[in-house]
Design a protein around this motif. Structure first.
Motif, PDB file in Angstrom:
ATOM      1  N   SER A 309      -8.692  -1.292  -2.771  1.00  0.00           N
ATOM      2  CA  SER A 309      -8.210   0.396  -3.509  1.00  0.00           C
ATOM      3  C   SER A 309      -7.048   0.488  -3.645  1.00  0.00           C
ATOM      4  N   ASN A 310      -6.626   1.358  -3.410  1.00  0.00           N
ATOM      5  CA  ASN A 310      -4.800   1.658  -3.396  1.00  0.00           C
ATOM      6  C   ASN A 310      -4.841   1.551  -2.176  1.00  0.00           C
ATOM      7  N   GLU A 311      -5.800   2.334  -1.720  1.00  0.00           N
ATOM      8  CA  GLU A 311      -5.100   2.509   0.436  1.00  0.00           C
ATOM      9  C   GLU A 311      -5.124   0.878   1.118  1.00  0.00           C
ATOM     10  N   VAL A 312      -5.911   0.781   0.729  1.00  0.00           N
ATOM     11  CA  VAL A 312      -6.084  -1.035   1.172  1.00  0.00           C
ATOM     12  C   VAL A 312      -4.477  -2.069   0.632  1.00  0.00           C
ATOM     13  N   LEU A 313      -4.595  -2.126  -0.771  1.00  0.00           N
ATOM     14  CA  LEU A 313      -3.490  -2.629  -1.602  1.00  0.00           C
ATOM     15  C   LEU A 313      -1.806  -2.316  -0.748  1.00  0.00           C
ATOM     16  N   HIS A 314      -1.693  -0.686  -0.495  1.00  0.00           N
ATOM     17  CA  HIS A 314      -0.526  -0.253   0.361  1.00  0.00           C
ATOM     18  C   HIS A 314      -0.364  -0.722   1.189  1.00  0.00           C
ATOM     19  N   LYS A 315      -1.576  -0.664   2.643  1.00  0.00           N
ATOM     20  CA  LYS A 315      -1.913  -1.539   3.454  1.00  0.00           C
ATOM     21  C   LYS A 315      -1.696  -2.894   3.742  1.00  0.00           C
ATOM     22  N   PHE A 316      -2.376  -3.602   2.395  1.00  0.00           N
ATOM     23  CA  PHE A 316      -1.396  -5.007   2.069  1.00  0.00           C
ATOM     24  C   PHE A 316       0.170  -5.538   1.770  1.00  0.00           C
ATOM     25  N   TYR A 317       0.509  -4.873   1.170  1.00  0.00           N
ATOM     26  CA  TYR A 317       1.725  -4.532   0.685  1.00  0.00           C
ATOM     27  C   TYR A 317       2.796  -4.699   2.288  1.00  0.00           C
ATOM     28  N   GLU A 318       2.725  -3.800   3.321  1.00  0.00           N
ATOM     29  CA  GLU A 318       2.801  -3.908   3.959  1.00  0.00           C
ATOM     30  C   GLU A 318       3.045  -4.175   4.927  1.00  0.00           C
ATOM     31  N   ASP A 319       2.194  -5.481   4.806  1.00  0.00           N
ATOM     32  CA  ASP A 319       1.910  -6.035   6.083  1.00  0.00           C
ATOM     33  C   ASP A 319       1.481  -7.908   5.291  1.00  0.00           C
ATOM     34  N   LEU A 320       2.431  -8.398   4.040  1.00  0.00           N
ATOM     35  CA  LEU A 320       2.790  -8.860   3.476  1.00  0.00           C
ATOM     36  C   LEU A 320       3.144 -10.232   4.475  1.00  0.00           C
ATOM     37  N   SER A 321       3.790  -9.801   5.163  1.00  0.00           N
ATOM     38  CA  SER A 321       4.299 -11.644   5.998  1.00  0.00           C
ATOM     39  C   SER A 321       3.056 -11.299   6.960  1.00  0.00           C
ATOM     40  N   PHE A 322       2.345 -11.138   7.064  1.00  0.00           N
ATOM     41  CA  PHE A 322       1.124 -11.379   7.668  1.00  0.00           C
ATOM     42  C   PHE A 322      -0.106 -12.528   6.355  1.00  0.00           C
ATOM     43  N   PHE A 323       0.447 -11.444   5.438  1.00  0.00           N
ATOM     44  CA  PHE A 323      -0.741 -12.617   4.448  1.00  0.00           C
ATOM     45  C   PHE A 323      -0.658 -13.694   3.801  1.00  0.00           C
ATOM     46  N   LYS A 324       1.284 -13.753   3.719  1.00  0.00           N
ATOM     47  CA  LYS A 324       1.301 -14.582   2.536  1.00  0.00           C
ATOM     48  C   LYS A 324       0.996 -16.139   2.784  1.00  0.00           C
TER      49      LYS A 324
END
Ligand code: 0RQ
Length: 495
Positions: A309-324
């Motif tokens: 969802s767009n909400e989770v997508l924005h959360k993902f972008y904000e925490d990109l260093s965690f997910f990379k």
């Protein structure tokens, strides 16, 4: 070489009647959003002038409404493959407005390369970055991007400024070599990377359209009672398999299908303390996976798209260093590769439209005629998995349809590939069982109690042979639905 920047309308004018157009992305994720709408507008203008304008549409999987919805409504499609979930498109293809070719998603890129489906004239791909040397960095979905970019004469890049360029590094772009030169894909563990962070094409064929359109991802339905019970049944089944040693203590990579049920099953796994941290090797990474990575229940995710969802997508972008370093996006021929499913020991979780008492599964057609979405990646994983699981509510449409039937009206996954079926009532374990025992297991564990007597009646009609299938009575449930509005009125004596 300086990049050529053009408008969406100018890009659309590069597409000609009868062209085959390949689009990036997988589900709504990573799909272009402004050029397809401009192509649809161009088609309407041409139609108004009395000219023909239809294109072949090739994608990774389903798309956002900008592609499938806009082009369908503009009557701009002559051919579509491999999967769709758009309401307008579903109606149009079931009306025979265009040819729809439904195939395993892992196979599309190679079928294009083999020349089975004609030439790709134009590729339209969404990117978060594109360089003068021709490096294209996709956004949140990959699909068939490397293949269409390489084969198309024209590559239109929708450079989406709303997607951070620091997404670069999350992709692993690798295209299979074709036979007889194909070697094994050197992925031996879920987190292995084997390709580039971008797709490289000749910059001379690139045209760039700038946009800042947000993603087209809707939310997920809240978990209802039936979905929650299916999720809990799956989680408890995994716990018992772990205890029995049939799933290794460190667990195995999970593939989970698309939709609310799959999302709820993952959430149930996350809340069960007896299930260890696990990895995901799947096609669509949904909201639950992102949440569970942040909570520490999932250690790594490999997929073809971030279908969130767009909400989770924005959360993902904000925490990109965690997910990379915990998430990788690959082309569909790699994310869905049958050889890798077998090698990695993937546990495949997919949803059925209906299953029959002998273990055959229909994933695609209602009443054997109306296409729902397509087989998607379910077949890529099911046949080649360590353990194939199908999920289904016991009934649909307020109980008027039993999702457990005497015979499926369309067969996507046959009894040889289906190991476990789960409904809100329980878990049918088909491993090592012949047809009669499978039927007893499915009726008792998964069918709705209201339908169990009817299904037993069918099984006990005295048909001899290995599979007690009564070819004159096997569609009595569907006949009753058609004639009376409910399968509960099936009457085997009236056939
Ligand atoms: O109808 O939309 O009118 O409410 O089918 O059913 O229960 O909401 O489940 O959204 O998960 O879809 C198999 C279609 C299930 C999907 C399918 C009706 C039901 C409802 C949807 P409404 P639910 P889902 C990864 C793997 C094939 C591809 C695949 C799918 C609607 O999971 O497309 O697995 N799978 N890909 O009421 C008539 C029945 C019915 C029925 C349910 N027996 N008869 N209607 N419905 N059972 C993804 C990719 O590959 C990208």
């Amino acid at each position: 070489m300086a990049l050529k920047f053009i408008s969406a309308e100018e890009a659309a004018s590069l597409v000609k009647h009868n062209d085959n157009v390949g689009f990036s992305g997988f589900t709504h994720a990573g799909c272009p959003k402004v050029v397809p709408v401009a192509i649809a507008k161009l088609a309407e203008e041409e139609h108004a002038k009395g000219n023909s304008f239809k294109i072949g549409v090739f994608t990774g999987a389903s798309t956002g409404d900008s592609i499938d919805g806009s082009l369908t409504r503009a009557k701009a499609i002559k051919f579509r493959t491999p999967y769709q979930t758009n309401k307008d498109m579903r109606v149009a293809l079931n009306n025979g407005e265009f040819d729809f070719f439904d195939l395993h998603l892992s196979q599309l890129a190679q079928e294009i390369r083999y020349g089975f489906l004609g030439k790709i004239n134009v590729a339209v791909v969404e990117a978060c970055d594109v360089t003068e040397s021709g490096e294209i960095v996709p956004t949140t979905g990959v699909g068939i991007t490397p293949t269409i970019c390489r084969l198309a004469d024209i590559v239109i890049v929708e450079l989406n400024k709303s997607v951070p360029t620091k997404l670069r590094g999350i992709h692993d772009m690798y295209e299979l070599q074709d036979p007889p030169k194909r070697r094994e894909i050197p992925i031996y563990e879920v987190q292995n990377r084997v390709g580039l962070e971008y797709v490289k094409v000749d910059p001379a064929k690139i045209y760039v359209v700038e946009t800042n359109k947000d993603g087209e991802g809707g939310g997920f339905a809240p978990v209802d009672d039936v979905t929650a019970r299916i999720g809990n049944n799956v989680a408890e089944f995994f716990v018992s398999e772990l205890k029995a040693g049939r799933i290794p203590a460190h667990f195995l990579p999970i593939q989970s299908g698309v939709g609310n049920i799959a999302n709820a099953v993952l959430a149930s796994m996350g809340s069960n303390p007896a299930i260890p941290r696990f990895e995901v090797y799947t096609e669509v990474i949904q909201d639950a996976v992102i949440d569970m990575m942040q909570q520490g229940n999932i250690s790594f995710a490999s997929g073809c798209s971030l279908t969130v969802s767009n909400e989770v997508l924005h959360k993902f972008y904000e925490d990109l260093s965690f997910f990379k370093n915990k998430l990788v996006l690959r082309p569909s021929e790699i994310s869905n590769n049958p050889g890798l499913a077998r090698r990695l020991g993937i546990i495949a979780l997919n949803t059925a439209i209906e299953v029959d008492i002998f273990g055959n599964v229909n994933s695609t057609h209602v009443n054997g005629t109306k296409m729902m979405n397509g087989i998607g990646g379910s077949g890529d994983f099911t046949r080649n998995s360590y353990l194939s699981i199908f999920l289904t509510p016991s009934t649909a449409k307020n109980g008027t349809i039993s999702c457990i039937v005497p015979k499926v009206t369309h067969e996507d996954h046959n009894e040889h590939s289906v190991k476990i079926i789960v409904s809100e009532y329980g878990v049918a374990d088909l491993r090592g069982k012949g047809p009669r025992n499978r039927a007893e297991e499915i009726i008792e564990k998964c069918a709705h109690p209201d339908y169990r007597p009817l299904l037993h009646d069918y099984l006990n009609r005295g048909v001899k042979g290995h599979i007690p299938q009564d070819l004159y009575a096997c569609f009595a449930f569907h006949k009753a639905l058609e004639e009376t509005g409910s399968m509960i009125n099936a009457d085997f004596s009236k056939l």
